[in-house]
Design an enzyme around this catalytic site. Structure first.
Site, PDB file in Angstrom:
ATOM      1  N   HIS A 169     -17.606  45.723 -62.905  1.00 36.15           N
ATOM      2  CA  HIS A 169     -18.078  44.851 -61.835  1.00 36.15           C
ATOM      3  C   HIS A 169     -17.968  45.548 -60.479  1.00 36.15           C
ATOM      4  O   HIS A 169     -17.080  46.359 -60.250  1.00 36.15           O
ATOM      5  CB  HIS A 169     -17.247  43.566 -61.800  1.00 36.15           C
ATOM      6  CG  HIS A 169     -17.469  42.696 -62.981  1.00 36.15           C
ATOM      7  ND1 HIS A 169     -18.538  41.844 -63.094  1.00 36.15           N
ATOM      8  CD2 HIS A 169     -16.747  42.536 -64.122  1.00 36.15           C
ATOM      9  CE1 HIS A 169     -18.480  41.192 -64.232  1.00 36.15           C
ATOM     10  NE2 HIS A 169     -17.393  41.607 -64.893  1.00 36.15           N
TER      11      HIS A 169
ATOM     12  N   CYS B 213     -23.415  46.623 -60.637  1.00 42.55           N
ATOM     13  CA  CYS B 213     -24.454  45.858 -59.956  1.00 42.55           C
ATOM     14  C   CYS B 213     -24.525  46.272 -58.496  1.00 42.55           C
ATOM     15  O   CYS B 213     -23.575  46.799 -57.937  1.00 42.55           O
ATOM     16  CB  CYS B 213     -24.140  44.368 -60.032  1.00 42.55           C
ATOM     17  SG  CYS B 213     -24.119  43.730 -61.706  1.00 42.55           S
TER      18      CYS B 213
END
Length: 124
Positions: A30, A96
Site C-alpha cells: 500500500h 497505487c
C-alpha cells in the site's frame, strides 16, 4: 495478486519468480491508508540507479538497482512487462498512485518500480 491487508506489510507473488532468480519477481504494498503513509509511500521518490535491498531469513542480501519508475492507469498497466518472462533477475515493486476514488475504493493509477539484480551478499 492480492494486496496485503496490513498497510505496513509487503506482499509477494508466491506463485511467481523468487527474488534473485531469472525472471520478474513481484512485490506489492500500500502507498497509504486512512490514517497516513503506508509501507510503499516512498517508492515514488526512487530514481534510476537507486538501490533496493531485500534480506531473507538466512541473512542473504540481494541488491537490486532501479532501472525505471513508471506510472500507468490501472487498466493500462503492462502485465507482460511486470509479470512476464525476463532475461536476468528483476524485482518489480507495485503500489497505487494518483487520486483516490472513494466510490471505487481505489487509486486511479499504479506506480511500478522496475529493478535489476546487481549483487548478492551473505551473512550481513
Amino acid at each position: 495478486m492480492d494486496i496485503p491487508q496490513s498497510t505496513d506489510k509487503v506482499g509477494f507473488l508466491s506463485t511467481g519468480i523468487l527474488p534473485g532468480a531469472t525472471g520478474n519477481a513481484v512485490m506489492d504494498g500500500h502507498v497509504d491508508s486512512y490514517t497516513g503513509p503506508a509501507v510503499f509511500f516512498r517508492l515514488k521518490k526512487l530514481k534510476p540507479g537507486d538501490e533496493v535491498l531485500i534480506r531473507n531469513k538466512s541473512g542473504r542480501v540481494l541488491q537490486f538497482n532501479v532501472e525505471s519508475v513508471e506510472t500507468f492507469k490501472t487498466a493500462d498497466a503492462p502485465v507482460q512487462k511486470i509479470f512476464g518472462p525476463a532475461d536476468g533477475a528483476h524485482l518489480n515493486l507495485i503500489t497505487c498512485t494518483g487520486k483516490y476514488s472513494r466510490s471505487k475504493k481505489e487509486h486511479e493509477a499504479r506506480l511500478v518500480v522496475f529493478t535489476k539484480l546487481q549483487e548478492v551478499r551473505y551473512g550481513q
